[in-house]
Design a protein around this motif. Sequence first.
Motif, short mmCIF file in Angstrom:
data_model
loop_
_atom_site.label_atom_id
_atom_site.label_comp_id
_atom_site.label_asym_id
_atom_site.label_seq_id
_atom_site.Cartn_x
_atom_site.Cartn_y
_atom_site.Cartn_z
N ASP A 5 7.70 0.95 0.42
CA ASP A 5 6.34 0.02 0.39
C ASP A 5 6.72 -1.39 0.57
O ASP A 5 8.08 -1.92 0.38
N SER B 270 4.74 1.32 -7.68
CA SER B 270 3.89 1.71 -8.65
C SER B 270 4.60 2.41 -9.94
O SER B 270 4.21 2.08 -11.09
N ASN C 174 -5.49 4.32 -9.69
CA ASN C 174 -5.21 3.75 -8.53
C ASN C 174 -5.64 2.20 -8.24
O ASN C 174 -6.37 2.10 -9.18
N GLN C 175 -4.93 1.76 -7.13
CA GLN C 175 -5.31 0.23 -6.95
C GLN C 175 -5.23 0.02 -5.11
O GLN C 175 -4.09 0.29 -4.83
N VAL C 176 -6.27 -0.37 -4.69
CA VAL C 176 -6.16 -0.47 -3.26
C VAL C 176 -6.29 -1.61 -2.44
O VAL C 176 -7.01 -2.00 -1.51
N LEU D 146 -0.12 -5.10 -5.84
CA LEU D 146 0.74 -4.09 -6.59
C LEU D 146 -0.09 -3.78 -7.87
O LEU D 146 -0.61 -4.79 -8.68
N VAL D 147 -0.19 -2.48 -8.16
CA VAL D 147 -1.03 -2.03 -9.49
C VAL D 147 -0.12 -2.39 -10.62
O VAL D 147 1.14 -2.20 -10.51
N GLU E 237 -0.97 5.63 -8.15
CA GLU E 237 -0.70 5.05 -6.82
C GLU E 237 -1.51 4.33 -6.15
O GLU E 237 -2.52 4.04 -6.63
N MET E 238 -0.98 3.66 -4.93
CA MET E 238 -1.83 2.80 -4.42
C MET E 238 -2.42 3.14 -3.07
O MET E 238 -2.26 2.88 -1.98
N ASN E 239 -3.24 4.13 -3.25
CA ASN E 239 -4.17 4.78 -2.15
C ASN E 239 -5.23 5.43 -2.85
O ASN E 239 -5.44 5.40 -4.04
N SER F 73 0.97 -1.09 -0.11
CA SER F 73 -0.02 0.03 -0.01
C SER F 73 1.00 1.25 0.10
O SER F 73 1.94 1.23 0.41
N GLN F 74 0.34 2.46 -0.53
CA GLN F 74 1.07 3.62 -0.20
C GLN F 74 -0.01 4.57 0.50
O GLN F 74 0.07 5.55 0.21
#
Lengths: 382, 217
Positions: free
Chosen positions: A171, A286, A358-360, A364-365, A334-336, A120-121
């Motif tokens: 991360d 990412s 994004n991807q949460v 990993l995106v 980003e991952m948030n 995550s970020q």
Amino acid sequence: MNEKVRFLQGNEACVEGALYAGLRFFAGYPITPSTELAEGLARRLPPIAGRFIQMEDEIGSLCAVLGASLTGLKAMTATSGPGFSLMQEAIGYGVMAEIPCVIVNVQRGGPSTGQPTHVSQGDVQQARWGTHGDHAIVAFTASNVKDVFRMTVEAFNVSESFRTPVILLLDEVVGHMRERLRIPEEGELPVVERLLTQVPQTVDFHPYLPREDGRLPMAHFGGHHRHNVTGLAHNIWGFPADDPASVDRLMHHLVGKIDNRAMEFAHWVDHQADDAEILLISYGASARSALDVVRRFRERGDRVGLLELQTLWPFPAALVRERCAQARRVAVVEMNMGQICREVQRVAQDPDRVYLVNQVDGRLVGPDTINQALRMIQGRGF
Amino acid sequence: MRKEFLFAGSGGQGVITASIIFAEAAALKAGYHVVQSQSYGPEARGGSSSASVVLNTIEVGYPKVIQPQVMICLTQEAFDKFSSGIRPGGLLLSDPFYVRRLGRLDARVRLLPMYEAVRDRVGLPITFNVCVLGALVGLVDVVRPEHVKAVISDRVPARFLDPNLQAFEIGLELAAGAKPIPRLRSGPPPSPPDPVGASCDQGCVPPARLDESTGSR
């Protein structure tokens, strides 16, 4: 085998970078996915007369780091989201009392205990605003093992130069993946040593009186210069002071020493960003997926580029504004839920052209997700 | 030239160690850009365990496998979970001691009796992962055996070095003698193999076992 070329995890590279920068004190409470930092330093510090302490929790960890730093040691702690939350009060203390230290946060899924082993970020804005009160902070990040090493050294350099806590936001993916690392020779990367006062023992030393260049020389706490350290607003002696002039001077100093140097602290990498019609902005793991997407689009002749940020705070507004002005569309990967995207939208002249990709979900995106989003942005459908 | 390798098995088999040695040899000796990563998670303790290695002649972007060209599956569970994700025509390395039901994969499957070989010839089943590594190095043209042996020598404690190097050689040997299992394409079930004409030497699974696989994926 050449000992200087090794195959290491991001977390292990952070250990090597910290030692290269002169780390001599680590206090921490191991937590996934940052555990390899504590593990590595527990092994590496004692033989070089350094000190490793496993503390009772993360509050104690950062407080011990602050104390050690005041006595003259380069000091660091490492944690992940839940521990980073516990450290917020002491981060503020470090900012207020102007104590150099490095705080590594290897981000995992949150909120709360969240997803210990997933990427995550999500702590980007917490790094900026997690501790209370008006303040400025420095936060770096990295997307590969080589840069983890380099940015760790830079984190120590900035923290010593400007007497401030510096946060290294890694991360889970970058912390755990292994890559080749050539450890630079001594002297190859600059290492900033603590600026110590030249004031003789018989003359009063003012720990909070900036020199003309804005830097504040220190004296080892417990040494021959007696001075006070407090989290209260204070005067140049370090004693509590609530007169408006002292408080005003202190507040402007604390924020100005960092925010006025935003471009001096800015580190970034351009991946074919100069002529990009679609500009990706990303950082950490990412950014690696974004790089694959740039290559894929470039092969087809599409002008897609990537601005990889390595400094998140102070936000390099001038840089981002300039790059955004050159592109037709900007996608922040980003991952948030859009923590850097909101900064980009804030500084871009046309925020409507800034999209969040994004991807949460703890993964990993990947390039395919970004690819798909770009097709949508280009009006080409899924 | 991006190339993806997936190592999968169960905790304790040494799949992660094997992936690190392989990746380190590719990165430090063969000069590739390499990223190694592994599964973390509750399942990493005791249950299934996997690691991925991505190598490229240019900087590796996305660091995980998407559709690996090479897959090493060392348990039936790992095979069932991952094998369908192999790149069509890819190489799948496994061991008949652990994996008995094969799906109808569009892949070059090499079933080598690595476990039995190290158990009987080295006497140390723990060297299984290094034998697998030897077979992998023998089957794919990525790193030279002597480079991998140099990394093994760096990573393995001196008193275990000889059995590990022996296991590595056995792996190379098995790979050299390995015969491909006929490439199995998905589609209508194949007609039952003729048991009379089917020979099964080292490296090949008895055709009867292929039958058991129906629907296992």
